[in-house]
Design a protein around this motif. Structure first.
Motif, mmCIF file in Angstrom:
data_model
loop_
_atom_site.group_PDB
_atom_site.id
_atom_site.type_symbol
_atom_site.label_atom_id
_atom_site.label_comp_id
_atom_site.label_asym_id
_atom_site.label_seq_id
_atom_site.Cartn_x
_atom_site.Cartn_y
_atom_site.Cartn_z
ATOM 1 N N HIS A 71 25.243 14.843 33.769
ATOM 2 C CA HIS A 71 25.799 14.747 32.416
ATOM 3 C C HIS A 71 26.556 16.028 32.087
ATOM 4 O O HIS A 71 25.999 17.119 32.131
ATOM 5 N N PRO A 72 27.817 15.911 31.703
ATOM 6 C CA PRO A 72 28.641 17.112 31.534
ATOM 7 C C PRO A 72 28.199 18.037 30.412
ATOM 8 O O PRO A 72 28.581 19.213 30.411
ATOM 9 N N SER A 73 27.406 17.560 29.453
ATOM 10 C CA SER A 73 27.002 18.437 28.345
ATOM 11 C C SER A 73 25.916 19.434 28.731
ATOM 12 O O SER A 73 25.726 20.438 28.047
ATOM 13 N N VAL A 74 25.197 19.143 29.806
ATOM 14 C CA VAL A 74 24.051 19.993 30.147
ATOM 15 C C VAL A 74 24.533 21.241 30.886
ATOM 16 O O VAL A 74 25.225 21.138 31.896
ATOM 17 N N GLU A 75 24.145 22.392 30.369
ATOM 18 C CA GLU A 75 24.549 23.658 30.990
ATOM 19 C C GLU A 75 23.389 24.415 31.585
ATOM 20 O O GLU A 75 23.595 25.414 32.277
ATOM 21 N N ALA A 76 22.158 23.992 31.278
ATOM 22 C CA ALA A 76 20.987 24.726 31.775
ATOM 23 C C ALA A 76 19.777 23.811 31.816
ATOM 24 O O ALA A 76 19.646 22.906 30.998
ATOM 25 N N VAL A 77 18.910 24.052 32.793
ATOM 26 C CA VAL A 77 17.573 23.460 32.820
ATOM 27 C C VAL A 77 16.599 24.598 33.059
ATOM 28 O O VAL A 77 16.724 25.314 34.060
ATOM 29 N N THR A 78 15.665 24.773 32.147
ATOM 30 C CA THR A 78 14.658 25.817 32.333
ATOM 31 C C THR A 78 13.320 25.160 32.626
ATOM 32 O O THR A 78 12.823 24.359 31.831
ATOM 33 N N TYR A 79 12.775 25.500 33.792
ATOM 34 C CA TYR A 79 11.479 24.956 34.163
ATOM 35 C C TYR A 79 10.393 25.836 33.539
ATOM 36 O O TYR A 79 10.530 27.060 33.475
ATOM 37 N N TRP A 80 9.309 25.155 33.060
ATOM 38 C CA TRP A 80 8.342 25.901 32.240
ATOM 39 C C TRP A 80 7.188 26.462 33.071
ATOM 40 O O TRP A 80 6.025 26.181 32.829
ATOM 41 N N GLY A 81 7.558 27.288 34.042
ATOM 42 C CA GLY A 81 6.544 27.973 34.850
ATOM 43 C C GLY A 81 6.651 27.635 36.316
ATOM 44 O O GLY A 81 6.477 26.490 36.709
ATOM 45 N N MET A 82 6.928 28.646 37.149
ATOM 46 C CA MET A 82 7.047 28.397 38.584
ATOM 47 C C MET A 82 5.681 28.208 39.223
ATOM 48 O O MET A 82 5.527 27.421 40.150
ATOM 49 N N ASN A 83 4.664 28.935 38.725
ATOM 50 C CA ASN A 83 3.347 28.920 39.366
ATOM 51 C C ASN A 83 2.333 28.093 38.581
ATOM 52 O O ASN A 83 2.280 28.180 37.360
ATOM 53 N N ASP A 84 1.514 27.344 39.290
ATOM 54 C CA ASP A 84 0.384 26.682 38.628
ATOM 55 C C ASP A 84 -0.511 27.720 37.949
ATOM 56 O O ASP A 84 -1.079 27.452 36.888
ATOM 57 N N ALA A 85 -0.636 28.887 38.551
ATOM 58 C CA ALA A 85 -1.483 29.939 37.973
ATOM 59 C C ALA A 85 -0.928 30.339 36.607
ATOM 60 O O ALA A 85 0.241 30.672 36.477
ATOM 61 N N GLY A 86 -1.790 30.264 35.606
ATOM 62 C CA GLY A 86 -1.397 30.706 34.271
ATOM 63 C C GLY A 86 -0.549 29.719 33.508
ATOM 64 O O GLY A 86 0.020 30.042 32.469
ATOM 65 N N MET A 87 -0.449 28.482 34.010
ATOM 66 C CA MET A 87 0.424 27.522 33.342
ATOM 67 C C MET A 87 -0.186 27.011 32.039
ATOM 68 O O MET A 87 -1.392 26.888 31.911
ATOM 69 N N TRP A 88 0.695 26.681 31.107
ATOM 70 C CA TRP A 88 0.299 26.112 29.819
ATOM 71 C C TRP A 88 -0.604 24.902 30.036
ATOM 72 O O TRP A 88 -0.281 24.024 30.827
ATOM 73 N N LEU A 89 -1.743 24.885 29.374
ATOM 74 C CA LEU A 89 -2.720 23.790 29.412
ATOM 75 C C LEU A 89 -3.434 23.683 30.764
ATOM 76 O O LEU A 89 -4.159 22.718 31.001
ATOM 77 N N GLY A 90 -3.206 24.676 31.646
ATOM 78 C CA GLY A 90 -3.826 24.605 32.970
ATOM 79 C C GLY A 90 -3.264 23.489 33.824
ATOM 80 O O GLY A 90 -3.868 23.072 34.815
ATOM 81 N N ALA A 91 -2.087 23.016 33.469
ATOM 82 C CA ALA A 91 -1.495 21.875 34.170
ATOM 83 C C ALA A 91 -0.966 22.284 35.544
ATOM 84 O O ALA A 91 -0.446 23.392 35.704
ATOM 85 N N PRO A 92 -1.086 21.388 36.525
ATOM 86 C CA PRO A 92 -0.494 21.666 37.841
ATOM 87 C C PRO A 92 0.981 21.291 37.809
ATOM 88 O O PRO A 92 1.416 20.362 38.486
ATOM 89 N N GLY A 93 1.741 22.026 37.027
ATOM 90 C CA GLY A 93 3.135 21.659 36.807
ATOM 91 C C GLY A 93 4.110 22.580 37.509
ATOM 92 O O GLY A 93 5.324 22.437 37.359
ATOM 93 N N GLY A 94 3.585 23.555 38.266
ATOM 94 C CA GLY A 94 4.477 24.527 38.876
ATOM 95 C C GLY A 94 5.119 24.036 40.160
ATOM 96 O O GLY A 94 4.817 22.946 40.662
#
Lengths: 414, 414
Positions: free
Chosen positions: A318-341
């Protein structure tokens, strides 16, 4: 995954067909081998930079692990978001923790990575000492706080999530806080105007975002009201925490269609896709999901890798999108303890890391490649927008591909 | 039901402690029996008046049944909403069905009942012929249509739901329609401005409403944007179709708290509480619930009567609410075939009818009552705001209680 329509659109919006004519001492550099390399994407592949604060400040508990994290981080990302949660940044009034964040921001800036501060006004993690103040005083210190941070970091951080989650701000009822109080008092639009005016005054050329998790018509209505009121928003921030499951292309595209109508650039400011169990759908406030352990699983990691690819491809298409920021590279210390890294608790990259690494650096990037000029000294290639370097016999020259479409450049290697 | 805190608040906001001093030929009318009667509530107990169009136009299929309906209607209500759905009002361009609605509106007005027109702009039931026009032309005819109706009915209808459901209007995707097209094109706030400007120009003193079913923060954000843009809204309309179950006091009070923050009067514009099975909660658009038969049940009717009482009491207890319009007195012809009326398919009033009749006329009203003046010619009573009549020896005099609190009036019976 197979080539799809979105791959075509990604290339259409993100790359240029370049013809570069190389000369040396005024003559075409005909029939010569040179090395071509993309050194930076124009697209902002972002991530939180919270994890590298210790490294940047020389206060690492485990310098080796932190150095490895920095290496992994730079393998995927070129854009950092740093934390300015008021309650942590200035837990005691008048004692802001400016120094360590400034060092961290400079660490990223020195490596050429733009940095965004997040957030300057928010009802969550706000400073407790605001509760002792009258509303007028809360508003005054909120404005001063914004001017101070934007001013102190100008030249290092020139992009800010100025205000976060305004849709819910005045009706947020989980706990009392100073920011909800003033937003309820003066209204959403005057609140946005107040904080944007403060940030704009402190740094007229900074890039200022309005950011929200609410993807409903409520955020549309807020945006329309803010724009009609004449408040200049530079970028719309859309969160996309997917703890309750990947959105899928259809939902993401519908959101992009609705929020691109304002003609503003869009940043996906906070993306999470978990590699473990999905949070139950009935949970409304993600903060309500408190679990002792939330493990990453092999099946989850395979699924996460696919979903990461699909999500990033949908956004880049999509041409409007200029950035995607991922919310944490590491599982360690992630918000809610989620395995989202992208990196597991043991420090090992997950399949999603490799998948995105391949996309960013190989499929969409141009690693150092030996190519030969033709008889007129020309190189022809399709490259993603960003910074490039050509090296030839110890000489090097940098150039940029700025706009999608066709690019013709004459470059002297002298 | 037992006396509750809300009954206190109802009396506090809706009634006055009146002291009326009666004189005849300049002398106090001491120690005399007179008849005191409330002839009209100030509070607008509204209902659709769609069902009485035939009666008002002399085109009844069953004149006796329609006359009975009119009697039942006036037993509960003092305020009518008439239908101006564009697709039905002007199915063929240039041939508006003005005449029968004007007759109907006059029928109500002649009986002293104010009338509201609903709606002047809406994406649903809009005129199909708009689809053949360019957006600019659609906007032009929308404006003209508003000026025509507001002008044609001025003096008979001076209250309008100017625009309906703006939150969803530009993203409504069930089917293509001219109104969604222009709202998507110009944006929600310019759309609201355009239609309000047209109505205001045609009738500067009319009461103009913004109306929506969306009770989320989206409607708040829309309202804030509209007000910040300087558009004058006279009344906020909140729908409350409860086909999926009665909201309960807590939800209703929370909604009242959120939407009363703008300092505007509130109308509950479209209320439905069914006396049969509740529509399943997973249905998002009520129009998607299509059933062959939706019967009223004895248990449902008992529950409906209780919920009607609780809903009306909750609304009257909040000082911002000036009107409640029920969305259909009769089950016959009701939206979605729902058993939501006060009168069953056989024409018999349900328990809810009797319950509301008692509240409006007895608990909150003052039926004709014989009372005696004291030695100074004074009557003291607590009465709900509205119009009153005192009759004595064939003479009668009318007066009003306008404001809650204490009222002192000197009235000559000459």
């Amino acid at each position: 995954m197979t080539e799809t329509f979105s791959d075509d659109r990604i290339r259409q919006h993100r790359s240029a067909d370049a013809t570069v004519t190389l000369t040396l001492d005024g003559a075409p550099l005909a029939g010569r081998e040179v090395t071509l390399e993309q050194t930076r994407h124009k697209f902002l592949f972002g991530c939180t930079g919270f994890e590298l604060i210790d490294l940047a400040n020389g206060t690492s508990q485990d310098p080796e692990a932190d150095a490895r994290n920095a290496e992994l981080w730079e393998g995927l990302f070129n854009f950092a978001t740093l934390p300015f949660y008021w309650g942590r940044f200035e837990p005691e009034r008048g004692k802001p923790a400016t120094e360590p964040l400034l060092k961290t921001a400079k660490w990223f800036a020195d490596r050429g990575h733009p940095v965004k501060g997040h957030p300057l006004a928010w009802h969550t993690v706000s400073a407790d000492w605001l509760l002792d103040l009258e509303n007028e005083e809360i508003a005054r210190v909120q404005v001063e706080r914004i001017k101070r941070e934007v001013g102190d970091f100008a030249g290092v951080i020139d992009m800010w999530d100025v205000i976060n989650e305004v849709v819910i701000m005045p009706i947020f009822d989980k706990y009392d806080n100073g920011i909800t109080r003033i937003c309820r008092d003066i209204g959403r639009i005057p609140m946005v105007r107040m904080v944007f005016d403060a940030a704009r005054e402190a740094s007229p050329n900074a890039t200022l975002l309005l950011n929200d998790f609410d993807m409903s018509a409520a955020y549309e209505c807020l945006i329309e009201g803010v724009l009609e009121a004449g408040i200049k928003i530079d970028v719309l921030g859309l969160q996309s925490h997917m703890h309750q499951g990947y959105w899928g292309e259809e939902k993401t595209e519908a959101i992009l269609e609705r929020f691109s109508r304002y003609g503003l650039p869009i940043h996906f400011t906070e993306t999470t896709i978990v590699s473990g169990e999905i949070m139950p759908p009935e949970i409304e406030d993600l903060n309500d999901h408190q679990v002792d352990s939330w493990p990453s699983t092999p099946e989850g990691e395979a699924r996460q890798a696919d979903e990461i690819e699909r999500h990033y491809k949908t956004l880049l298409a999509h041409p409007s999108v200029e950035a995607v920021t991922y919310w944490g590279m590491n599982d360690a210390g992630m918000w809610l303890g989620a395995p989202g890294g992208f990196v597991g608790l043991d420090g090992t990259p997950k399949p999603a890391y490799d998948r995105l690494h391949h996309l960013v650096n190989d499929e969409w990037g141009t690693p150092a490649t030996t190519v030969a000029t033709d008889e007129d000294g020309r190189l022809r290639f399709n490259g993603f927008l960003g910074d490039y370097r050509i090296t030839c016999d110890g000489r090097q020259v940098d150039f940029k591909l700025e706009e999608a479409g066709t690019a013709r450049l004459d470059i002297a290697l002298d």
